[in-house]
Enzyme design. Structure first.
Site, short mmCIF file in Angstrom:
data_model
loop_
_atom_site.label_atom_id
_atom_site.label_comp_id
_atom_site.label_asym_id
_atom_site.label_seq_id
_atom_site.Cartn_x
_atom_site.Cartn_y
_atom_site.Cartn_z
N TYR A 32 0.82 -1.21 0.00
CA TYR A 32 0.00 0.00 0.00
C TYR A 32 0.86 1.26 0.00
O TYR A 32 2.08 1.19 0.19
CB TYR A 32 -0.95 0.00 1.21
CG TYR A 32 -0.28 0.34 2.53
CD1 TYR A 32 0.54 -0.58 3.17
CD2 TYR A 32 -0.44 1.60 3.11
CE1 TYR A 32 1.16 -0.25 4.38
CE2 TYR A 32 0.17 1.93 4.32
CZ TYR A 32 0.97 0.99 4.94
OH TYR A 32 1.59 1.32 6.12
N ARG A 51 8.09 4.01 -4.85
CA ARG A 51 8.18 3.04 -3.75
C ARG A 51 7.14 1.93 -3.92
O ARG A 51 7.40 0.77 -3.63
CB ARG A 51 8.02 3.74 -2.41
CG ARG A 51 8.29 2.80 -1.24
CD ARG A 51 8.32 3.51 0.08
NE ARG A 51 7.04 4.09 0.41
CZ ARG A 51 6.83 4.94 1.42
NH1 ARG A 51 7.81 5.29 2.19
NH2 ARG A 51 5.63 5.43 1.64
N ARG A 100 -7.76 -21.78 -0.35
CA ARG A 100 -6.81 -21.13 0.55
C ARG A 100 -5.48 -21.89 0.65
O ARG A 100 -5.47 -23.05 0.99
CB ARG A 100 -7.42 -20.98 1.95
CG ARG A 100 -6.51 -20.18 2.87
CD ARG A 100 -6.98 -20.14 4.30
NE ARG A 100 -6.02 -19.42 5.11
CZ ARG A 100 -4.90 -19.97 5.57
NH1 ARG A 100 -4.62 -21.23 5.32
NH2 ARG A 100 -4.04 -19.24 6.27
N HIS A 102 -1.06 -20.99 1.23
CA HIS A 102 0.00 -19.97 1.34
C HIS A 102 0.65 -19.75 -0.02
O HIS A 102 1.03 -18.65 -0.37
CB HIS A 102 1.08 -20.41 2.35
CG HIS A 102 0.63 -20.30 3.77
ND1 HIS A 102 -0.37 -21.08 4.30
CD2 HIS A 102 1.04 -19.49 4.78
CE1 HIS A 102 -0.56 -20.76 5.56
NE2 HIS A 102 0.28 -19.79 5.88
N LYS A 148 6.44 -2.00 1.97
CA LYS A 148 5.27 -1.34 2.56
C LYS A 148 4.08 -2.29 2.45
O LYS A 148 3.18 -2.14 1.62
CB LYS A 148 4.99 0.01 1.88
CG LYS A 148 4.11 0.91 2.76
CD LYS A 148 4.28 2.36 2.44
CE LYS A 148 3.32 3.26 3.19
NZ LYS A 148 3.53 3.29 4.64
N GLU A 181 12.62 2.64 13.76
CA GLU A 181 11.73 3.71 13.25
C GLU A 181 10.52 3.83 14.17
O GLU A 181 10.50 3.23 15.26
CB GLU A 181 11.32 3.43 11.80
CG GLU A 181 10.64 2.10 11.59
CD GLU A 181 10.29 1.83 10.12
OE1 GLU A 181 10.22 2.76 9.31
OE2 GLU A 181 10.04 0.65 9.81
N LEU A 205 11.30 1.13 6.75
CA LEU A 205 10.71 1.57 5.50
C LEU A 205 11.45 2.84 5.08
O LEU A 205 11.66 3.74 5.90
CB LEU A 205 9.22 1.90 5.71
CG LEU A 205 8.51 2.33 4.43
CD1 LEU A 205 8.22 1.11 3.56
CD2 LEU A 205 7.21 3.05 4.76
N1 PDD Z 1 3.32 5.32 7.24
N2 PDD Z 1 7.95 3.87 8.60
C1 PDD Z 1 6.78 3.24 8.67
C2 PDD Z 1 6.70 1.92 9.37
C3 PDD Z 1 5.62 3.82 8.10
O1 PDD Z 1 4.45 3.17 8.16
C4 PDD Z 1 5.73 5.08 7.47
C5 PDD Z 1 4.55 5.75 6.83
C6 PDD Z 1 6.99 5.71 7.44
C7 PDD Z 1 7.19 7.04 6.79
O2 PDD Z 1 7.08 6.93 5.40
P1 PDD Z 1 6.57 8.17 4.54
O3 PDD Z 1 7.44 9.32 4.90
O4 PDD Z 1 6.76 7.73 3.14
O5 PDD Z 1 5.12 8.41 4.90
C8 PDD Z 1 8.09 5.07 8.01
C9 PDD Z 1 2.10 5.77 6.58
C10 PDD Z 1 1.88 7.23 6.73
C11 PDD Z 1 0.95 4.93 7.06
O6 PDD Z 1 1.12 3.72 7.12
O7 PDD Z 1 -0.12 5.45 7.36
#
Ligand code: PDD
Length: 280
Positions: A32, A51, A100, A102, A148, A181, A205
């Site tokens: 996403y 990304r 279903r 994996h 992501k 993070e 990420l």
């Molecule tokens: N999240 N790290 C993680 C685990 C994240 O989920 C996000 C962003 C970031 C920052 O990435 P960016 O600057 O590209 O938004 C870092 C989004 C906002 C979300 O999941 O809602």
């Protein structure tokens, strides 16, 4: 009524659904993106689309939409919903699979969803002027946080730990007691006028806001290092802030019981927020 894009069609969200055999629903088998709409623009759109393409490649998911087509759909959704401020959410899962398993067959048709959410991002301005509280939480996620992925249980648990503790965000630390993070943000510290953030690796990420900020730091000749730092360094930093699509640059002034920069947003964090907002 909000309109969404779902597998080639534009429909009201209330009349849109995916099949219960969707692999996204059953396995979290999807990726996403969250893109802010601010001042009537899609912020860092190209970075997010790049990304998304990379996340799809990393999980071997092929779609028959180009980056340009995804951009056009996102712009159309923004227009139909007359959205000036908020977010565009894009989700692509591997598709429906009634048996279903994996293991997935090659011929599944991905489920592609794009919709918008109205959000007053200006509210963040007030929050940023005061700074936010964060909580420390162990990084219990899988080892491919660079993707992501919609599999977000670890992030959800961390975010709700923050909520329970009246914090804006959880800051995650790994087995070596290094900060990776936030539950949904990149984390930065400033010590002796140098900005530090975790280097790009499987453990984080690669944030689009992070990328944009690095560009700003470079063009302004400000010192920064992509280097891991410990929980101890975090708590003794001069300033701490987080970056994400919806927070932009958000000063963190308290971590659990420890005040950071005397409990007030630091001058560098605030100056960087200003620079970021004028850059977008
Ligand atoms: N999240 N790290 C993680 C685990 C994240 O989920 C996000 C962003 C970031 C920052 O990435 P960016 O600057 O590209 O938004 C870092 C989004 C906002 C979300 O999941 O809602």
């Amino acid at each position: 009524m909000t309109t969404c894009y779902i597998n080639g069609k534009y429909k009201p969200i209330s009349k849109s659904s995916v099949n219960i055999t969707d692999r996204g629903l059953q396995f979290g088998d999807g990726v996403y993106e969250v893109i802010a709409i601010y001042k009537d623009k899609l912020v860092d759109l190209n970075l997010h689309l790049k990304r998304l393409k990379l996340s799809l490649k990393k999980i071997d998911l092929k779609i028959n939409l180009s980056e340009k087509q995804i951009e056009n759909i996102s712009l159309k959704i923004k227009k139909i919903n007359n959205l000036k401020m908020g977010i565009i959410y894009i989700q692509i899962t591997r598709g429906n699979q009634s048996t279903r398993d994996h293991k997935y067959p090659k011929d599944l048709k991905p489920n592609i969803i794009i919709y918008s959410i109205n959000k007053n991002l200006d509210k963040m301005e007030l929050l940023a002027s005061k700074g936010v509280k964060a909580s420390l939480y162990p990084d219990i996620r899988w080892l491919r946080s660079d993707i992501k992925s919609t599999s977000l249980l670890g992030n959800v648990m961390a975010a709700n730990f923050a909520k329970k503790n009246k914090s804006h965000e959880s800051i995650l630390f790994d087995y070596d007691d290094n900060i990776t993070e936030g539950n949904s943000s990149s984390i930065w510290i400033i010590k002796n006028n140098i900005c530090y953030t975790h280097p790009v690796s499987y453990r984080i990420l690669k944030g689009c806001t992070r990328d944009k900020l690095i560009k700003i730091l470079r063009t302004n000749n400000l010192q920064f290092k992509e280097k891991t730092f410990s929980t101890k360094s975090l708590l003794s930093a001069d300033e701490v802030f987080m970056t994400s699509a919806t927070n932009f640059i958000m000063p963190i002034v308290k971590i659990d019981k420890k005040k950071i920069s005397k409990g007030k947003p630091g001058p560098i964090s605030l100056a960087l927020r200003k620079k970021y907002i004028s850059a977008i």
